[in-house]
Design an enzyme around this catalytic site. Structure first.
Site, PDB file in Angstrom:
ATOM      1  N   LYS A 258      43.683  35.325  33.206  1.00  0.00           N
ATOM      2  CA  LYS A 258      44.723  35.591  34.198  1.00  0.00           C
ATOM      3  C   LYS A 258      45.985  34.861  33.766  1.00  0.00           C
ATOM      4  O   LYS A 258      45.977  33.628  33.656  1.00  0.00           O
ATOM      5  CB  LYS A 258      44.285  35.117  35.592  1.00  0.00           C
ATOM      6  N   GLU A 279      48.317  36.439  42.125  1.00  0.00           N
ATOM      7  CA  GLU A 279      47.114  35.720  41.710  1.00  0.00           C
ATOM      8  C   GLU A 279      47.547  34.646  40.719  1.00  0.00           C
ATOM      9  O   GLU A 279      48.159  34.952  39.696  1.00  0.00           O
ATOM     10  CB  GLU A 279      46.100  36.669  41.080  1.00  0.00           C
ATOM     11  N   ALA A 362      38.233  32.378  32.502  1.00  0.00           N
ATOM     12  CA  ALA A 362      36.987  32.175  33.251  1.00  0.00           C
ATOM     13  C   ALA A 362      35.835  32.782  32.467  1.00  0.00           C
ATOM     14  O   ALA A 362      35.873  33.967  32.102  1.00  0.00           O
ATOM     15  CB  ALA A 362      37.092  32.832  34.629  1.00  0.00           C
ATOM     16  N   ALA A 363      34.824  31.976  32.197  1.00  0.00           N
ATOM     17  CA  ALA A 363      33.665  32.452  31.433  1.00  0.00           C
ATOM     18  C   ALA A 363      32.982  33.598  32.168  1.00  0.00           C
ATOM     19  O   ALA A 363      32.831  33.574  33.396  1.00  0.00           O
ATOM     20  CB  ALA A 363      32.687  31.308  31.206  1.00  0.00           C
ATOM     21  N   PHE A 364      32.586  34.601  31.412  1.00  0.00           N
ATOM     22  CA  PHE A 364      31.878  35.741  31.995  1.00  0.00           C
ATOM     23  C   PHE A 364      30.482  35.338  32.450  1.00  0.00           C
ATOM     24  O   PHE A 364      29.813  34.514  31.824  1.00  0.00           O
ATOM     25  CB  PHE A 364      31.748  36.866  30.961  1.00  0.00           C
ATOM     26  N   ASP A 431      41.885  35.612  50.762  1.00  0.00           N
ATOM     27  CA  ASP A 431      41.496  36.866  50.115  1.00  0.00           C
ATOM     28  C   ASP A 431      40.014  36.850  49.719  1.00  0.00           C
ATOM     29  O   ASP A 431      39.673  36.895  48.543  1.00  0.00           O
ATOM     30  CB  ASP A 431      42.382  37.092  48.885  1.00  0.00           C
ATOM     31  N   GLU A 436      29.358  38.095  45.930  1.00  0.00           N
ATOM     32  CA  GLU A 436      28.250  38.617  45.122  1.00  0.00           C
ATOM     33  C   GLU A 436      27.104  37.623  45.065  1.00  0.00           C
ATOM     34  O   GLU A 436      27.301  36.411  45.188  1.00  0.00           O
ATOM     35  CB  GLU A 436      28.729  38.926  43.690  1.00  0.00           C
ATOM     36  N   ASP A 451      36.720  34.980  41.895  1.00  0.00           N
ATOM     37  CA  ASP A 451      38.063  35.505  42.209  1.00  0.00           C
ATOM     38  C   ASP A 451      38.785  34.622  43.227  1.00  0.00           C
ATOM     39  O   ASP A 451      38.921  34.971  44.399  1.00  0.00           O
ATOM     40  CB  ASP A 451      37.948  36.941  42.730  1.00  0.00           C
TER      41      ASP A 451
END
Length: 558
Positions: A258, A279, A362-364, A431, A436, A451
């Site tokens: 980002k 963001e 950000a690590a996946f 927001d 998840e 997020d």
């Protein structure tokens, strides 16, 4: 005679065209040929000394871009080297080692908010000296030494065969297994996990109760990888309202980038709706550190990085839609804007200085094909409408309805929502429309705090509506409540702990000082809300005991 002149003119035009084509081909190929000697060795054709130790090759960028210096961003990148061929060249030259975006050098420190150019390898100033680092003391506190229940096979996201050695070539060349099948296994499984890249160690450490353990050394190593690994390809992430990039590293790890849109001091304009707010990259970084200080450990590792937009984005992307949006601003800075729902236009372009831009990486999480995740609608989701209000905003008894609805009618999910509510309120994040969980663990698992880019937008305003779930339900974990009380004490002051933790990041300072002070203020508001609930409903009805015994022996029951 006239026809003869016309023919000569046509021949002349053809010759000029052929000469232009020849020069174009020479511009593309000559620098590559000059860098290659016989047998594919870079440099001169003379043989290297016999005893010369192997050295990692310097990154090679497409010569066309080097020669043309960003002349034109509107045409097709027809003569670009593909990312795949560049990755293969890097692997042959460097043996798959950790590629440097190196270039460190000491940071140019300046007073106030002067521009800072910090290379990924540059040293960071040490935290302030004292009798003991408050952050280290915090993590030694009994509340931060709680033991998880014993982990069964069903509590692990992946049941890893410890005898298998990770080989990154499997991701690029499936046929390697047939060529070197004898290298797939180690004689013993004791040290094979050391061959895994840090992103894979992070993935196999995920369990029912946490994304990572408190003292997992792979997390610190992964944070370092995020700022130092060579970026081999870049693509735009589909979906979402604002531009985000997927970056792939030389060790085959991936991260979500980002870019910086606001300076540290800027607040969200008061007339902005929460769903049209920017963001912020620094909010993603700060959220990871806050989540760890709260001992939730539900935010994937995030680190800040200074990215070269030319070498590390434009030259390695195979996304033509992204490539076409690059241009040079009137101030001679490199800019791009990509494609997204909001703020992806020339007027909202992301510009470097001249081609350096900050961002968060950000690590996946593990790929959905390996570890499916379930997306849940947040019961306290906002209306995302300019005039309409959500049901929870007009119904004071809304929580009673939620608590009768699965999965909130049993287990710990409602307590996880309260944890997320406290987390969001401390950041000022409005927001949180969905969340998840890992599908494998069913309803008995934690919420992943993904997020967080719309946090830390306003330090002069505390958005009390974020606390509505806590005020309506009057429920909180005992472990969370005790940690919040601890962080309100002077010796473990939340703002000081955050400041110390964020100093470790490569693009520190991450948060403007008023944001740090706002967290202390909001923490007192949270504790006051819990206190009011206890006074109204009684301690045992509000504070859920998730300890088996006294906090000095702390074993959690979930």
């Amino acid at each position: 005679m006239k026809m003869l002149l016309v023919r000569k003119f046509r021949v002349l035009i053809l010759m000029v065209f052929l000469v232009a084509c020849t020069m174009h081909i020479m511009i593309d190929l000559l620098p590559r040929l000059e860098r290659r000697g016989p047998e594919g060795r870079p440099g001169c054709s003379c043989p290297p000394p016999a005893a010369a130790p192997p050295r990692a090759a310097a990154p090679r960028w497409p010569s066309k871009h080097t020669l043309r210096i960003l002349q034109d961003f509107s045409a097709e990148p027809a003569s670009n080297l593909s990312s795949q061929s560049r990755e293969a060249a890097a692997e042959r030259a460097a043996g798959g080692g950790a590629g440097g975006a190196g270039g460190g050098g000491a940071a140019a420190a300046a007073a106030g908010r002067a521009r800072r150019l910090i290379g990924p390898g540059a040293p960071r100033p040490p935290p302030p000296a004292g009798n003991a680092a408050p952050l280290a003391a915090l993590f030694e506190h009994p509340l931060y030494r709680a033991a998880l229940p014993p982990l069964a096979d069903g509590d692990l996201l992946f049941n890893v065969n410890s005898d298998i050695r990770f080989n990154p070539r499997a991701a690029e060349q499936p046929e390697w297994q047939n060529e070197d099948h004898h290298e797939e296994f180690l004689p013993t499984g004791e040290t094979s996990i050391d061959s895994y890249p840090n992103w894979l160690k992070f993935h196999i450490g995920i369990n029912r109760y946490e994304l990572y353990s408190r003292h997992n050394p792979a997390i610190e190593a992964l944070l370092q990888d995020l700022v130092s690994q060579k970026i081999t390809s870049v693509a735009m992430k589909s979906g979402g309202t604002q531009l985000k990039l997927i970056m792939t590293f030389q060790n085959y790890g991936q991260a979500l980038f980002k870019p910086m849109k606001q300076t540290r001091e800027q607040e969200t304009p008061p007339d902005f709706f929460y769903f049209s707010d920017y963001e912020r990259h620094n909010a993603e970084i700060a959220a990871f550190h806050l989540d760890r200080i709260l001992d939730f450990r539900r935010v994937p590792p995030v680190a800040g990085r200074l990215v070269n937009m030319t070498r590390e984005i434009r030259d390695v992307t195979r996304d033509k839609k992204l490539w076409r949006t690059f241009f040079i601003s009137p101030a001679n800075n490199i800019c791009f804007y990509g494609e997204c729902s909001y703020y992806c236009s020339t007027e909202h372009a992301l510009c470097g200085k001249p081609d350096q831009i900050e961002g968060s990486l950000a690590a996946f999480l593990p790929d959905l094909s390996l570890a499916k995740r379930k997306t849940w609608r947040n019961p306290w989701r906002r209306s995302y409408h300019k005039r309409k209000k959500a049901e929870w905003e007009v119904d004071p008894d809304y929580c009673e309805e939620v608590k009768q609805t699965p999965p909130y009618d049993s287990g710990t999910r409602i307590l996880d929502i309260m944890d997320m509510t406290v987390f969001d309120f401390l950041m000022g994040n409005m927001d949180r429309h969905h969340y998840e969980t890992f599908e494998k663990f069913g309803n008995e698992t934690f919420i992943i705090h993904l997020d967080n880019g719309r946090g830390f937008g306003k330090y002069s305003h505390d958005e009390l509506s974020i606390l509505v779930p806590l005020n309506q339900c009057c429920r909180i974990r005992k472990s969370t409540y005790l940690r919040l009380q601890l962080l309100a004490k002077e010796e473990y002051k939340l703002s000081l702990l955050m400041k110390e933790s964020l100093l470790k990041d490569k693009i520190a300072p991450i948060l403007y000082q008023p944001h740090l002070e706002a967290m202390d203020r909001r923490l007192r508001i949270v504790l006051k809300a819990v206190s009011d609930c206890i006074e109204k409903d009684g301690y045992d009805n509000v504070v859920e005991n998730d300890f088996n015994t006294d906090v000095n022996t702390v074993t959690t029951e979930r």
